[in-house]
Design a protein around this motif. Structure first.
Motif, short mmCIF file in Angstrom:
data_model
loop_
_atom_site.label_atom_id
_atom_site.label_comp_id
_atom_site.label_asym_id
_atom_site.label_seq_id
_atom_site.Cartn_x
_atom_site.Cartn_y
_atom_site.Cartn_z
N ILE A 48 5.23 -0.31 3.84
CA ILE A 48 5.62 -0.73 2.49
C ILE A 48 4.39 -0.81 1.59
CG2 ILE A 48 6.50 -2.68 1.14
CD1 ILE A 48 8.49 -3.17 3.43
N LEU A 49 3.32 -1.43 2.09
CA LEU A 49 2.09 -1.56 1.30
C LEU A 49 1.49 -0.19 1.00
CD1 LEU A 49 0.47 -4.58 3.19
CD2 LEU A 49 1.69 -4.64 1.01
N GLU A 50 1.51 0.69 1.98
CA GLU A 50 0.94 2.02 1.80
C GLU A 50 1.77 2.84 0.81
OE1 GLU A 50 -1.08 5.25 4.79
OE2 GLU A 50 0.85 4.39 5.39
N GLY A 51 3.10 2.79 0.97
CA GLY A 51 3.96 3.54 0.07
C GLY A 51 3.87 3.03 -1.36
N LYS A 52 3.83 1.73 -1.52
CA LYS A 52 3.76 1.16 -2.87
C LYS A 52 2.47 1.56 -3.57
CE LYS A 52 3.65 -3.28 -5.32
NZ LYS A 52 2.29 -3.17 -5.85
N SER A 53 1.36 1.57 -2.84
CA SER A 53 0.07 1.89 -3.47
C SER A 53 0.03 3.31 -4.01
CB SER A 53 -1.07 1.69 -2.46
OG SER A 53 -0.99 2.65 -1.41
N LYS A 54 0.91 4.21 -3.50
CA LYS A 54 0.94 5.60 -3.94
C LYS A 54 2.07 5.87 -4.94
CE LYS A 54 -0.82 7.15 0.55
NZ LYS A 54 -0.51 7.92 1.78
N SER A 55 2.85 4.86 -5.26
CA SER A 55 4.01 5.05 -6.13
C SER A 55 3.70 4.71 -7.58
CB SER A 55 5.17 4.17 -5.64
OG SER A 55 4.95 2.81 -5.99
N ASN A 56 4.66 5.00 -8.45
CA ASN A 56 4.52 4.61 -9.86
C ASN A 56 4.56 3.11 -10.06
OD1 ASN A 56 4.34 7.24 -10.69
ND2 ASN A 56 6.41 7.38 -11.48
N LEU A 57 5.01 2.37 -9.05
CA LEU A 57 5.09 0.91 -9.15
C LEU A 57 3.93 0.24 -8.42
CD1 LEU A 57 8.93 0.22 -8.75
CD2 LEU A 57 7.58 0.60 -10.82
N SER A 58 2.80 0.92 -8.35
CA SER A 58 1.64 0.34 -7.67
C SER A 58 1.17 -0.95 -8.33
CB SER A 58 0.48 1.34 -7.62
OG SER A 58 0.10 1.71 -8.94
N ARG A 59 1.47 -1.10 -9.63
CA ARG A 59 1.06 -2.31 -10.35
C ARG A 59 2.24 -3.25 -10.62
NH1 ARG A 59 -4.24 -1.73 -12.97
NH2 ARG A 59 -5.07 0.30 -12.39
N ALA A 60 3.32 -3.05 -9.91
CA ALA A 60 4.46 -3.96 -10.00
C ALA A 60 4.54 -4.77 -8.71
CB ALA A 60 5.75 -3.17 -10.24
N SER A 61 5.61 -5.52 -8.55
CA SER A 61 5.73 -6.38 -7.38
C SER A 61 6.28 -5.60 -6.19
CB SER A 61 6.64 -7.56 -7.69
OG SER A 61 7.99 -7.13 -7.83
N VAL A 62 6.10 -6.15 -5.00
CA VAL A 62 6.66 -5.54 -3.80
C VAL A 62 8.18 -5.57 -3.86
CG1 VAL A 62 6.95 -5.89 -1.30
CG2 VAL A 62 4.67 -5.99 -2.32
N ARG A 63 8.74 -6.63 -4.44
CA ARG A 63 10.20 -6.71 -4.60
C ARG A 63 10.71 -5.53 -5.43
NH1 ARG A 63 10.13 -11.10 -6.64
NH2 ARG A 63 10.94 -12.55 -5.08
N ASP A 64 10.02 -5.23 -6.53
CA ASP A 64 10.42 -4.09 -7.37
C ASP A 64 10.34 -2.78 -6.59
OD1 ASP A 64 10.87 -5.72 -9.59
OD2 ASP A 64 8.81 -5.54 -10.29
N TYR A 65 9.31 -2.61 -5.79
CA TYR A 65 9.15 -1.39 -5.01
C TYR A 65 10.29 -1.23 -4.01
CZ TYR A 65 7.32 1.84 -1.50
OH TYR A 65 7.18 2.87 -0.62
N ILE A 66 10.65 -2.33 -3.33
CA ILE A 66 11.72 -2.26 -2.33
C ILE A 66 13.04 -1.89 -2.98
CG2 ILE A 66 13.12 -3.67 -0.75
CD1 ILE A 66 10.58 -5.21 -0.04
#
Length: 637
Positions: free
Chosen positions: A579-597
């Protein structure tokens, strides 16, 4: 022959379109596949240099390739309709007071409570509520206009902040009956006018550049996100029963732990069971669409009037007390406090009416009052009042104990997360200290070994200052963020120790070239957004913390997000590292983990088994008490 001529003509046209313009140095004898997403120059097989665009949900046009990682933070925003958009003009601010003078304060409070009870109902769909109120607030052409505006998925009509501000202004400016002469006041018009001027005191966004400070716009965004954080009743109840009930008994030998339930009773004269019985019953009624609770509602409990009144005194207040509280807020926080400070309603989310009935103003505020952080302030208030047996020393011990147990709870969830994932091993604070103390470096609370990477986690119970919450002070918000920088120093030191020689901890051969994922868990929540993360990362960069190439950007999570990850693990979902790795590469890298999920992974995990058991323990005794009281009263449960 006619058919043959037609076929030859079609072939000639196709040849002209596909190859007649081909540069001579290219061979025309080969076949080239054509694809709808790969345009070519007419008459050639040469790819056309054009940029294809697509529209995001927010309406923003972006190149197709730039949207490959999913929605951007702007797509997560909901924009409410203003009076000018609805009416076609901006009413003057003075209209708010004019309308409120002609209505009863009771009418306004019931108006607000009815809407918020619908808005906070479990499973309520905001879009449906917006359309419902558009149909009853407006008619004719105006209704059609609002309905059409709401077709945009990111537009909203009901604004909780505006509703609570309407209630504040009514307490400050409306009388009990309203003016009897002239036309009656229009509450909806007053509400729409409030939405027109919300945030109007902030500087223009063009004047705000987010760097190592939030800036004027960032200050408003932080306050907005803090206020509009979604309610999480189940998570709050589960944490409450664990921290206030179970953990103090399990850790009674810990010198930092006291009996929180006994301290609460000493400070308030009521038990936690009584608080939850009355509070949850009121919450259930309001969340079920019945915010007005008639007098005698609790007679079925067969409590003495003194016992019931002690609980209601903590949860509710009469109009005079609420009016004094609102005036104090306005005097203390000034203009920002008028728009963002709702501490009076947070302390007393229930209005005690003259006829003995009760009005739940906002179910979200009520559940936070019962099982959030606020019961601790009841202990502090009891210690300073001089009327109870609890001392200020006990109150300080209670706060220290609750913070201590909150960190224990986070570590408990992390252990559950790691056990449900492909992690090789979890190392806690004690193990880290035993191994790395000779290096005279600070250590984090927990590290998780994923084989090819380390997740290094520090937990803290630090909370935003009141000046930060109400957008009163940028300095306060910077100080809050600097506290997080201080916590990140422990993560940085732990990573250095692991990078130098992890075998001290693992007992296995050192494996170089591992990735590090630093995580800061704020037990009581934090508004994570592009503003706060940008400021935090800039301040980390200034101190050269967590800047090495093998270290991912620092992530900030709250306890509820960890519990979402825990539920994903039980459903076979991605691990915390993934989850941390995928979020860091996504457009939501500067949003919350909840938003990414939710927005990128498109997952809505159910409750984990551990969480389900805990929250049932929280509400179970209340339901049993009510059922037993009904049985004794001869009523059907």
């Amino acid at each position: 022959m006619n058919d043959e001529h037609r076929l030859r003509a079609q072939i000639a046209r196709a040849r002209a379109l596909l190859v007649d313009g081909e540069p001579r140095k290219l061979s025309n004898s080969r076949l080239v596949a054509s694809y709808p997403d790969r345009p070519v120059v007419s008459g050639t097989t040469v790819p056309a240099l054009v940029t294809e665009w697509r529209s995001l949900d927010s309406g923003l046009l972006v190149p197709v390739h730039a949207d490959s990682a999913g929605p951007a933070p702007i797509d997560l925003l909901l924009v409410y309709l203003t009076a000018k958009e609805i009416l076609g003009f901006a009413p003057p601010p003075s209209l708010i007071a004019e309308e409120l003078r002609r209505v009863s304060v009771y009418d306004v409070l019931f108006f607000v409570a009815d809407i918020l009870s619908s808005f906070r109902a479990p499973g309520a769909a905001r879009s449906e509520l917006d359309r419902h109120y558009a149909s009853i607030w407006f008619e004719g052409e105006l209704q059609h206009r609002v309905t059409n505006l709401l077709r945009e998925p990111k537009r909203g009509l009901v604004v909780p902040q505006a509703l609570l501000l309407l209630a504040k202004l009514a307490l400050a400016r409306s009388n009990d009956q309203g003016e009897r002469e002239g036309d009656p006041g229009n509450i909806v018009l007053a509400l729409l006018t409030i939405t027109q001027y919300l945030g109007s005191g902030a500087e223009h966004p063009a004047q705000s550049v987010v760097g190592d400070t939030p800036g004027p716009l960032g200050r408003e965004i932080i306050a907005n996100q803090y206020f509009n954080s979604p309610p999480s009743e189940v998570h709050l109840m589960a944490r409450f029963i664990r921290r206030w009930r179970q953990m103090p008994a399990e850790h009674r030998d810990d010198p930092q732990v006291i009996d929180l339930a006994q301290a609460y009773k000493d400070a308030t004269g009521i038990t936690l069971d009584d608080l939850m019985t009355v509070g949850l019953a009121l919450w259930a009624s309001a969340a079920g669409g019945r915010p007005h609770v008639p007098a005698g509602y609790f007679s079925i409990l067969k409590w003495s009037s003194e016992r019931l009144d002690r609980v209601l005194h903590l949860l509710g207040a009469d109009l005079l007390t609420l009016r004094l509280g609102v005036k104090e807020e306005i005097d203390l926080y000034g203009e920002p406090g008028l728009q963002w400070a709702f501490s009076t309603f947070e302390r007393w989310p229930v209005v005690r009416l003259a006829d003995g009935s009760l009005l739940v103003l906002d179910p979200k505020l009520l559940i936070n009052r019962i099982v959030g952080w606020l019961p601790l302030f009841d202990i502090k208030a009891g210690a300073t009042s001089g009327k109870r047996s609890v001392t200020t020393k006990t109150a300080k011990q209670a706060e220290q104990c609750l913070r201590h147990l909150s960190e224990f709870y986070v570590l408990e969830v992390l252990q559950s997360v790691a056990e449900g994932s492909p992690a090789q091993r979890v190392y806690g604070d004690a193990e880290l200290r035993a191994v790395f103390r000779k290096l005279k470096r600070r250590v984090a609370d927990i590290v998780i070994d994923y084989g090819d990477a380390w997740v290094v986690i520090e937990t803290t119970t630090t909370q935003l200052k009141r000046q930060s919450v109400v957008a009163q002070s940028e300095e306060a918000q910077v100080e809050d963020l600097d506290k997080l920088v201080g916590e990140a120093e422990q993560i940085h030191a732990t990573i250095e120790s692991l990078r130098e020689d992890e075998s001290r901890l693992t007992g296995a051969a050192h494996r170089p070239y591992r990735k590090f994922f630093p995580v800061l868990v704020l037990a009581e929540g934090f508004p994570v957004n592009p503003v706060t993360l940008t400021v935090l990362w800039e301040r980390l960069r200034a101190k050269n913390l967590l800047q090495d190439p093998d270290i991912a950007p620092l992530e900030v999570l709250d306890t509820e997000e960890l519990e979402l990850v825990e539920a994903l693990q039980e459903e076979g979902g991605p691990s915390l590292k993934q989850i941390l790795e995928g979020k860091s590469k996504s457009n939501l890298s500067r949003a919350s983990v909840r938003d990414y999920i939710i927005a990128i992974l498109r997952r809505q995990p159910s409750r984990s088994r551990r969480l389900e058991s805990l929250w049932l323990q929280a509400v179970g005794p209340v339901l049993d008490t009510v059922a037993e009281a009904e049985r004794k009263a001869g009523a059907q449960p």
